[in-house]
Design an enzyme around this catalytic site. Structure first.
Site, PDB file in Angstrom:
ATOM      1  N   LYS A  16       0.886  -1.167   0.000  1.00  0.00           N
ATOM      2  CA  LYS A  16       0.000   0.000   0.000  1.00  0.00           C
ATOM      3  C   LYS A  16       0.929   1.223   0.000  1.00  0.00           C
ATOM      4  O   LYS A  16       1.490   1.623   1.031  1.00  0.00           O
ATOM      5  CB  LYS A  16      -0.906   0.006   1.244  1.00  0.00           C
ATOM      6  CG  LYS A  16      -1.904   1.168   1.251  1.00  0.00           C
ATOM      7  CD  LYS A  16      -1.426   2.201   2.233  1.00  0.00           C
ATOM      8  CE  LYS A  16      -2.148   3.496   2.229  1.00  0.00           C
ATOM      9  NZ  LYS A  16      -1.823   4.407   1.146  1.00  0.00           N
TER      10      LYS A  16
ATOM     11  N   GLU B 243       9.378   2.046  11.228  1.00  0.00           N
ATOM     12  CA  GLU B 243      10.497   2.986  11.120  1.00  0.00           C
ATOM     13  C   GLU B 243       9.863   4.365  11.013  1.00  0.00           C
ATOM     14  O   GLU B 243       9.083   4.622  10.093  1.00  0.00           O
ATOM     15  CB  GLU B 243      11.325   2.627   9.889  1.00  0.00           C
ATOM     16  CG  GLU B 243      12.757   3.119   9.987  1.00  0.00           C
ATOM     17  CD  GLU B 243      12.884   4.532   9.510  1.00  0.00           C
ATOM     18  OE1 GLU B 243      13.018   5.422  10.378  1.00  0.00           O
ATOM     19  OE2 GLU B 243      12.804   4.770   8.300  1.00  0.00           O
TER      20      GLU B 243
ATOM     21  N   CYS C  99      13.863  10.888   7.048  1.00  0.00           N
ATOM     22  CA  CYS C  99      13.814  10.635   8.493  1.00  0.00           C
ATOM     23  C   CYS C  99      15.200  10.753   9.100  1.00  0.00           C
ATOM     24  O   CYS C  99      15.336  10.928  10.295  1.00  0.00           O
ATOM     25  CB  CYS C  99      13.206   9.279   8.778  1.00  0.00           C
ATOM     26  SG  CYS C  99      14.099   7.961   7.997  1.00  0.00           S
TER      27      CYS C  99
ATOM     28  N   GLU D  42       9.818  16.775  14.885  1.00  0.00           N
ATOM     29  CA  GLU D  42      10.275  16.530  13.510  1.00  0.00           C
ATOM     30  C   GLU D  42       9.540  17.486  12.570  1.00  0.00           C
ATOM     31  O   GLU D  42       8.309  17.517  12.544  1.00  0.00           O
ATOM     32  CB  GLU D  42       9.969  15.086  13.108  1.00  0.00           C
ATOM     33  CG  GLU D  42      10.442  14.767  11.702  1.00  0.00           C
ATOM     34  CD  GLU D  42      10.255  13.306  11.313  1.00  0.00           C
ATOM     35  OE1 GLU D  42       9.115  12.809  11.391  1.00  0.00           O
ATOM     36  OE2 GLU D  42      11.247  12.670  10.919  1.00  0.00           O
TER      37      GLU D  42
HETATM   38  N1  LIG Z   1      10.071   8.287   8.772  1.00  0.00           N
HETATM   39  C1  LIG Z   1       9.845   8.740   7.569  1.00  0.00           C
HETATM   40  O1  LIG Z   1      10.597   8.463   6.658  1.00  0.00           O
HETATM   41  C2  LIG Z   1       8.615   9.534   7.303  1.00  0.00           C
HETATM   42  C3  LIG Z   1       8.099  10.364   8.266  1.00  0.00           C
HETATM   43  N2  LIG Z   1       6.992  11.094   7.992  1.00  0.00           N
HETATM   44  C4  LIG Z   1       6.517  12.039   9.027  1.00  0.00           C
HETATM   45  O2  LIG Z   1       5.113  12.030   9.049  1.00  0.00           O
HETATM   46  C5  LIG Z   1       4.575  13.319   8.773  1.00  0.00           C
HETATM   47  C6  LIG Z   1       3.263  13.179   8.044  1.00  0.00           C
HETATM   48  O3  LIG Z   1       3.416  12.502   6.806  1.00  0.00           O
HETATM   49  P1  LIG Z   1       2.285  11.518   6.298  1.00  0.00           P
HETATM   50  O4  LIG Z   1       2.459  11.250   4.858  1.00  0.00           O
HETATM   51  O5  LIG Z   1       0.958  12.046   6.742  1.00  0.00           O
HETATM   52  O6  LIG Z   1       2.668  10.184   7.102  1.00  0.00           O
HETATM   53  P2  LIG Z   1       1.775   8.898   7.362  1.00  0.00           P
HETATM   54  O7  LIG Z   1       2.395   8.135   8.468  1.00  0.00           O
HETATM   55  O8  LIG Z   1       0.351   9.280   7.491  1.00  0.00           O
HETATM   56  O9  LIG Z   1       1.904   8.090   5.984  1.00  0.00           O
HETATM   57  C7  LIG Z   1       2.749   6.994   5.774  1.00  0.00           C
HETATM   58  C8  LIG Z   1       1.950   5.831   5.161  1.00  0.00           C
HETATM   59  O10 LIG Z   1       0.958   5.399   6.100  1.00  0.00           O
HETATM   60  C9  LIG Z   1      -0.326   5.420   5.480  1.00  0.00           C
HETATM   61  N3  LIG Z   1      -1.363   5.660   6.465  1.00  0.00           N
HETATM   62  C10 LIG Z   1      -1.939   6.844   6.818  1.00  0.00           C
HETATM   63  N4  LIG Z   1      -2.886   6.641   7.756  1.00  0.00           N
HETATM   64  C11 LIG Z   1      -2.915   5.319   8.016  1.00  0.00           C
HETATM   65  C12 LIG Z   1      -3.680   4.495   8.887  1.00  0.00           C
HETATM   66  N5  LIG Z   1      -4.622   4.988   9.667  1.00  0.00           N
HETATM   67  N6  LIG Z   1      -3.429   3.182   8.907  1.00  0.00           N
HETATM   68  C13 LIG Z   1      -2.469   2.641   8.131  1.00  0.00           C
HETATM   69  N7  LIG Z   1      -1.744   3.365   7.258  1.00  0.00           N
HETATM   70  C14 LIG Z   1      -1.948   4.698   7.203  1.00  0.00           C
HETATM   71  C15 LIG Z   1      -0.201   6.509   4.428  1.00  0.00           C
HETATM   72  O11 LIG Z   1      -1.225   6.411   3.461  1.00  0.00           O
HETATM   73  P3  LIG Z   1      -1.701   7.721   2.639  1.00  0.00           P
HETATM   74  O12 LIG Z   1      -0.505   8.198   1.910  1.00  0.00           O
HETATM   75  O13 LIG Z   1      -2.740   7.187   1.737  1.00  0.00           O
HETATM   76  O14 LIG Z   1      -2.193   8.692   3.650  1.00  0.00           O
HETATM   77  C16 LIG Z   1       1.192   6.212   3.894  1.00  0.00           C
HETATM   78  O15 LIG Z   1       1.154   5.109   3.017  1.00  0.00           O
HETATM   79  C17 LIG Z   1       5.702  14.013   8.015  1.00  0.00           C
HETATM   80  O16 LIG Z   1       5.611  15.387   8.105  1.00  0.00           O
HETATM   81  C18 LIG Z   1       6.903  13.461   8.701  1.00  0.00           C
HETATM   82  O17 LIG Z   1       7.146  14.159   9.894  1.00  0.00           O
HETATM   83  C19 LIG Z   1       6.352  10.978   6.798  1.00  0.00           C
HETATM   84  C20 LIG Z   1       6.813  10.167   5.809  1.00  0.00           C
HETATM   85  C21 LIG Z   1       8.024   9.404   5.977  1.00  0.00           C
HETATM   86  O1  LIG Z   2      19.041   8.514   4.745  1.00  0.00           O
HETATM   87  C1  LIG Z   2      18.608   7.644   3.990  1.00  0.00           C
HETATM   88  O2  LIG Z   2      19.242   7.276   2.998  1.00  0.00           O
HETATM   89  C2  LIG Z   2      17.313   6.935   4.273  1.00  0.00           C
HETATM   90  C3  LIG Z   2      16.286   7.832   4.854  1.00  0.00           C
HETATM   91  C4  LIG Z   2      15.038   7.126   5.231  1.00  0.00           C
HETATM   92  O3  LIG Z   2      15.024   5.958   5.490  1.00  0.00           O
HETATM   93  C5  LIG Z   2      13.777   7.872   5.303  1.00  0.00           C
HETATM   94  O4  LIG Z   2      13.785   9.080   5.173  1.00  0.00           O
HETATM   95  O5  LIG Z   2      12.742   7.224   5.474  1.00  0.00           O
END
Ligand SMILES: NC(=O)C1=CN([C@@H]2O[C@H](COP(=O)(O)OP(=O)(O)OC[C@H]3O[C@@H](n4cnc5c(N)ncnc54)[C@H](OP(=O)(O)O)[C@@H]3O)[C@@H](O)[C@H]2O)C=CC1
Ligand SMILES: O=C(O)CCC(=O)C(=O)O
Length: 485
Positions: free
Chosen positions: A179, A254, A288, A387
């Protein structure tokens, strides 16, 4: 094949491209130019997920019975298919989430390397012989797949993250339902085309596109899905953990980071400036592992600050497809608004905005923000704690190295951290005492190597590790075998 704007992408279920039963689609737009529709994506329902789960379950028995080497052959084929389409996939990624084209190409190449790494993993050992107390018995461990794995991925690495979860899932004998983030679902469909070209048996890999609340939540609750691997926000991660525990499924998370760089008094300042910029601002700070807290010893604070701001001023913000661009837009309007609101918060809590933090003039159609540098940041300010996931650097002044380390550890996150110093004692203290899953000396905080374990401490992960051989821990269960004649 070249990138085509506005195409409609489908779900991939049981080896076939399928429209959702809802008959509804959403548009995915270009964050550099919001009037460009990159593609239309399926707005799937739980019925679509049920179809994918049934296909994945059905395919699971034959897939797990293949030899690791045979599964590896499929991964090599996927890697070759992706290599042929590298430019097309990378261009789709740049148009859909904004990172620059060279970064998108680098990420796609990394995905290919990950596939090849795990292809070889099919030939490596999976267990140990353990001496039994019974001298006539043979005791050993082997590993078995979980079954069906749900892969929920974010938009910031739309190719590398799905691959670093799917490749180990497959090589260890699981079948998969992906997904992808809605934000980058067209790129995910391009990736799925490479899996399709490799002719994997039907049902081994499936993709269902839809909202987090419908398809993501559906994966959390689905009884046929035995494991869930996730990268994204802490809020969603915690929801997955609670849902998985409630029905006894395995999970791996993660999540966020608030990654520090320590610039010690004896650091090579030019190196530290370049690494802070690259670690903090590449991909528009949307990693991240991005550097966001810049902890500098007072002896070099003013010089470092001056050099940093001078360099940040030179970075060109623009469309990621423009070769002159160093920094693309935020991936979405909501990310842009989040970043701007953190900039406001920083100012209102008393930090000094030295540069940037505004929407650049003349970029009305894109979600741009100038890279921001804050001075006079105190460790308890919001911009030093939460973050931001955007191009914002917070400078924190400390007197001693001990204070630097203590400040670096003063966070609820513990994903990655870096230090710039020439002093071996400082390096060792940092390596030993820094509470982070990835610590880097004289190198930027971002940049994960595919063959090494990756994951965080504290609230950054579920304390598990992915990538490298560490991935086997999540994607398999150990079985201890005792054999006697
Ligand atoms: N660690 C990392 O690498 C990341 C961190 N983030 C952090 O999260 C913040 C928000 O980003 P956001 O895109 O909203 O992150 P989310 O955690 O909402 O999204 C990540 C994934 O989870 C899905 N998702 C959302 N809601 C649910 C749920 N209730 N149950 C299961 N899966 C779900 C999303 O689907 P859909 O896209 O359809 O909403 C997407 O595929 C960012 O500003 C950042 O701080 C975000 C992305 C990556
Ligand atoms: O620093 C990287 O190469 C990986 C970063 C990462 O895993 C993320 O942003 O989700």
């Amino acid at each position: 094949m070249a990138f085509q704007a506005g195409e409609t992408t489908l779900n991939y279920i049981n080896g076939e491209w399928t429209s959702s039963v809802t008959g509804e689609v959403d548009s995915s737009i270009n964050p550099s130019n919001k009037s460009e529709v990159v593609g239309y994506i399926q707005r799937s329902s739980r019925v679509d997920l049920d179809h994918a789960a049934a296909a994945a379950k059905q395919a699971s028995t034959a897939w797990r019975k293949l030899s690791g080497a045979a599964r590896g052959e499929y991964l090599y084929k996927i890697a070759n298919a992706l290599e042929k389409r590298l430019d097309e996939v990378a261009e789709t990624m740049t148009r859909e989430m904004g990172k620059t084209f060279p970064e998108a190409k680098g990420e796609t190449a990394r995905g290919i390397a990950i596939l090849r790494y795990y292809a070889g993993e099919g030939m490596r050992k999976v267990g140990d012989v353990i001496p039994s107390t019974d001298s006539e018995a043979l005791m050993f461990t082997t590993r078995v797949p979980l079954g069906v794995v749900g892969v929920i991925t974010p938009w910031n690495f739309p190719v590398a993250i799905p691959i670093w979860k799917i490749a180990p899932a497959l090589i260890y004998g699981n079948t998969v339902i992906l997904k992808p983030a809605s934000e980058t679902a067209v790129t995910a469909a391009k990736l799925m085309e490479c899996f399709h070209e490799a002719n994997l048996p039907a049902g081994v890999i499936n993709m269902v596109v839809g909202s987090g609340s419908e398809i993501g939540q559906g994966i959390i609750e689905h009884k046929s899905i035995n494991g869930i691997t996730f990268t994204g926000s802490n809020a969603t991660g915690k929801r997955i953990a609670m849902g998985a525990i409630a029905r006894g499924a395995k999970y791996q998370l993660e999540m966020g980071g608030k990654n520090p760089v320590i610039v010690a008094a004896d650091a090579d300042l030019d190196l530290a400036v370049e690494a802070t910029i690259s670690g903090g601002l590449r991909s528009t700070g949307q990693k991240c592992t991005a550097t966001s807290r810049v902890i500098v010893q007072s002896a070099v604070y003013e010089t470092f600050k001056q050099k940093l701001v001078e360099r940040v001023k030179q970075l060109k913000v623009g469309d990621g497809m423009d070769p002159q661009t160093w920094l693309g837009p935020c991936a979405s309007e909501s990310q842009q608004q989040t970043v701007l609101s953190y900039v406001e918060k920083g100012i209102s809590e008393g930090a000094t905005l030295l540069f940037g933090g505004k929407v650049p003039d003349g970029t009305g159609e894109g979600f741009y923000v100038e890279p921001a540098v804050f001075d006079n940041v105190k460790p308890d300010m919001t911009i030093a704690k939460e973050e931001i996931f955007g191009p914002v650097l917070a400078l924190i002044k400390v007197d001693t190295f001990e204070e630097a380390l203590q400040t670096a550890n003063d966070s609820e996150f513990g994903l990655s951290a870096s230090i710039f110093t020439k002093n071996i004692g400082n390096m060792l203290a940092f390596v030993n005492d820094m509470e982070a899953g990835l610590v880097r000396v004289n190198a930027e905080s971002a940049g994960v190597e595919l063959q090494a374990p990756f994951g965080g401490m504290k609230q950054s992960s579920s304390h598990s590790r992915e990538q490298g051989q560490a991935a086997i821990e999540f994607f398999t269960s150990i079985k201890t075998v005792f054999v006697k004649q």
